[in-house]
Design a protein around this motif. Sequence first.
Motif, PDB file in Angstrom:
ATOM      1  N   ARG A 159       2.434   9.868  -1.984  1.00  3.11           N
ATOM      2  CA  ARG A 159       2.595  11.121  -2.728  1.00  3.11           C
ATOM      3  C   ARG A 159       1.318  11.943  -2.721  1.00  3.11           C
ATOM      4  O   ARG A 159       1.362  13.176  -2.777  1.00  3.11           O
ATOM      5  N   LEU A 160       0.164  11.274  -2.660  1.00  5.73           N
ATOM      6  CA  LEU A 160      -1.117  11.974  -2.664  1.00  5.73           C
ATOM      7  C   LEU A 160      -1.576  12.355  -1.256  1.00  5.73           C
ATOM      8  O   LEU A 160      -2.647  12.945  -1.093  1.00  5.73           O
ATOM      9  N   GLY A 161      -0.784  11.995  -0.251  1.00  6.22           N
ATOM     10  CA  GLY A 161      -1.196  12.273   1.113  1.00  6.22           C
ATOM     11  C   GLY A 161      -2.322  11.379   1.596  1.00  6.22           C
ATOM     12  O   GLY A 161      -3.062  11.730   2.516  1.00  6.22           O
ATOM     13  N   LEU A 162      -2.464  10.203   0.967  1.00  9.69           N
ATOM     14  CA  LEU A 162      -3.548   9.274   1.305  1.00  9.69           C
ATOM     15  C   LEU A 162      -3.028   8.015   2.008  1.00  9.69           C
ATOM     16  O   LEU A 162      -3.716   7.003   2.074  1.00  9.69           O
ATOM     17  N   GLY A 163      -1.811   8.097   2.549  1.00 17.21           N
ATOM     18  CA  GLY A 163      -1.237   6.943   3.227  1.00 17.21           C
ATOM     19  C   GLY A 163      -2.026   6.489   4.431  1.00 17.21           C
ATOM     20  O   GLY A 163      -1.898   5.330   4.865  1.00 17.21           O
ATOM     21  N   GLY A 164      -2.863   7.364   4.979  1.00 12.73           N
ATOM     22  CA  GLY A 164      -3.691   6.996   6.128  1.00 12.73           C
ATOM     23  C   GLY A 164      -4.706   5.917   5.820  1.00 12.73           C
ATOM     24  O   GLY A 164      -5.266   5.303   6.744  1.00 12.73           O
ATOM     25  N   HIS A 165      -4.964   5.668   4.532  1.00  8.58           N
ATOM     26  CA  HIS A 165      -5.919   4.623   4.157  1.00  8.58           C
ATOM     27  C   HIS A 165      -5.265   3.239   4.074  1.00  8.58           C
ATOM     28  O   HIS A 165      -5.966   2.241   3.901  1.00  8.58           O
ATOM     29  N   ILE A 166      -3.935   3.181   4.185  1.00  7.21           N
ATOM     30  CA  ILE A 166      -3.247   1.895   4.124  1.00  7.21           C
ATOM     31  C   ILE A 166      -3.493   1.122   5.417  1.00  7.21           C
ATOM     32  O   ILE A 166      -3.237   1.633   6.512  1.00  7.21           O
ATOM     33  N   THR A 167      -3.983  -0.089   5.288  1.00 11.67           N
ATOM     34  CA  THR A 167      -4.216  -0.932   6.466  1.00 11.67           C
ATOM     35  C   THR A 167      -3.179  -2.040   6.589  1.00 11.67           C
ATOM     36  O   THR A 167      -3.072  -2.661   7.631  1.00 11.67           O
ATOM     37  N   ASP A 168      -2.412  -2.279   5.506  1.00  9.95           N
ATOM     38  CA  ASP A 168      -1.370  -3.303   5.555  1.00  9.95           C
ATOM     39  C   ASP A 168      -0.385  -3.075   4.409  1.00  9.95           C
ATOM     40  O   ASP A 168      -0.796  -2.942   3.254  1.00  9.95           O
ATOM     41  N   TYR A 169       0.908  -3.006   4.739  1.00  7.72           N
ATOM     42  CA  TYR A 169       1.942  -2.989   3.713  1.00  7.72           C
ATOM     43  C   TYR A 169       2.270  -4.436   3.368  1.00  7.72           C
ATOM     44  O   TYR A 169       2.547  -5.242   4.266  1.00  7.72           O
ATOM     45  N   LEU A 170       2.235  -4.764   2.086  1.00  4.75           N
ATOM     46  CA  LEU A 170       2.445  -6.149   1.666  1.00  4.75           C
ATOM     47  C   LEU A 170       3.936  -6.404   1.488  1.00  4.75           C
ATOM     48  O   LEU A 170       4.577  -5.823   0.621  1.00  4.75           O
ATOM     49  N   ASP A 171       4.463  -7.282   2.326  1.00  7.07           N
ATOM     50  CA  ASP A 171       5.887  -7.565   2.299  1.00  7.07           C
ATOM     51  C   ASP A 171       6.268  -8.175   0.958  1.00  7.07           C
ATOM     52  O   ASP A 171       5.514  -8.981   0.393  1.00  7.07           O
ATOM     53  N   PRO A 172       7.450  -7.807   0.412  1.00 11.00           N
ATOM     54  CA  PRO A 172       7.886  -8.384  -0.863  1.00 11.00           C
ATOM     55  C   PRO A 172       7.982  -9.907  -0.848  1.00 11.00           C
ATOM     56  O   PRO A 172       7.951 -10.533  -1.906  1.00 11.00           O
ATOM     57  N   SER A 173       8.078 -10.524   0.325  1.00 11.87           N
ATOM     58  CA  SER A 173       8.075 -11.984   0.384  1.00 11.87           C
ATOM     59  C   SER A 173       6.721 -12.547  -0.024  1.00 11.87           C
ATOM     60  O   SER A 173       6.615 -13.706  -0.447  1.00 11.87           O
ATOM     61  N   ILE A 174       5.676 -11.726   0.081  1.00 10.09           N
ATOM     62  CA  ILE A 174       4.326 -12.109  -0.350  1.00 10.09           C
ATOM     63  C   ILE A 174       4.032 -11.564  -1.735  1.00 10.09           C
ATOM     64  O   ILE A 174       3.480 -12.253  -2.591  1.00 10.09           O
ATOM     65  N   MET A 175       4.405 -10.305  -1.970  1.00 12.19           N
ATOM     66  CA  MET A 175       4.089  -9.655  -3.242  1.00 12.19           C
ATOM     67  C   MET A 175       5.250  -8.792  -3.705  1.00 12.19           C
ATOM     68  O   MET A 175       5.486  -7.709  -3.167  1.00 12.19           O
ATOM     69  N   LEU A 176       5.988  -9.278  -4.692  1.00  8.77           N
ATOM     70  CA  LEU A 176       7.051  -8.469  -5.284  1.00  8.77           C
ATOM     71  C   LEU A 176       6.425  -7.372  -6.143  1.00  8.77           C
ATOM     72  O   LEU A 176       5.462  -7.619  -6.873  1.00  8.77           O
ATOM     73  N   PRO A 177       6.964  -6.163  -6.067  1.00  5.52           N
ATOM     74  CA  PRO A 177       6.392  -5.051  -6.829  1.00  5.52           C
ATOM     75  C   PRO A 177       6.702  -5.155  -8.317  1.00  5.52           C
ATOM     76  O   PRO A 177       7.469  -6.015  -8.765  1.00  5.52           O
ATOM     77  N   ALA A 178       6.104  -4.248  -9.071  1.00  7.19           N
ATOM     78  CA  ALA A 178       6.418  -4.143 -10.503  1.00  7.19           C
ATOM     79  C   ALA A 178       7.829  -3.589 -10.659  1.00  7.19           C
ATOM     80  O   ALA A 178       8.284  -2.778  -9.850  1.00  7.19           O
TER      81      ALA A 178
END
Length: 324
Positions: A188-207
């Motif tokens: 939403r902030l246009g800062l997605g370029g700083h993401i180096t890894d999306y954490l799969d829900p099998s590793i980390m379930l979200p809030a």
Amino acid sequence: MSASFTVGTRASQLATTQTAWAADQLAQLSGLSVHTELVRTEGDVVTGPLSQLGGTGVFAAALRQHLLAGGCHLAVHSLKDLPTAQPEPLLIAAIPPREDVRDALCARDGLTLAQLPQGAKVGTGSPRRAAQLLAHRPDLKVVDIRGNVPTRLGRVAGVGDTHDDGSVGRSVQGDLDAVILAAAGLHRLGLGGHITDYLDPSIMLPAPGQGALAVEVRAGGTGLSELDAALTELDDHATRCEVTAERALLGTLEAGCAAPIGALAHFTEDTLVLEAVACDPAGTEVLRRSASAEVRTVAQAAELGAALAATLLADGAAELAGLA
């Protein structure tokens, strides 16, 4: 002069950005113009760990009071920040389709979670993220951090601090190897370029409710028929069912948004699948369960969440996650 409505929001960059998106959608649907009011909340003022700010709702209380007092027609919240018990004088009139539900790693040198070296320092203010991270990589060092998204990014070596306009400059602190943030907020902030890894829900379930916005109004409606109709149109039934299941689970557990509890629901045709996790805060033990049911109504979604919570409680989730 065209009729208008007023929307209340927190003053953070993320809050104003997502509020502007929701307000623009409602303005287009209703044909009304919009005025935005900034409301300072306790969560924006108090310092210290988020887990010690006195329970849920610290980011919503002042905004809700402003709405109840008639200072605005509606308020826009990050749904995961709202307590699960809904105040009777207010109702959530719209939950738009939600953004990416995942947590995201923003690391130095483009590193993924698997590539972080042993002992790497990872920042997060969330006990849920910390516990699941340590369960997956007990060798990492978790550092408690606070601040808005640009401030947190500024803690990562080489990523830099960001200016008021959202641009990123040279790092001021750079004392961490990585931080974990919600992918939705970064997008939403246009800062997605700083993401180096999306954490799969099998590793980390979200809030519960992560990635979703909640548009809240007084129980009697906004008083503007065009705006009430626009809210009905903006509401996404599938998203509302998903987040209702997640939040019903959280509410049945009597856990706040700072508890080491994760949940994620998704539809497979008419079947709603709900996954949940309760963690020891140190990440030494993780209790993960899932349930599914055919869901067509919001009430059925709530029943699924409550049922899975009962399973978790029977298996010792309250003691494990420190809820008792």
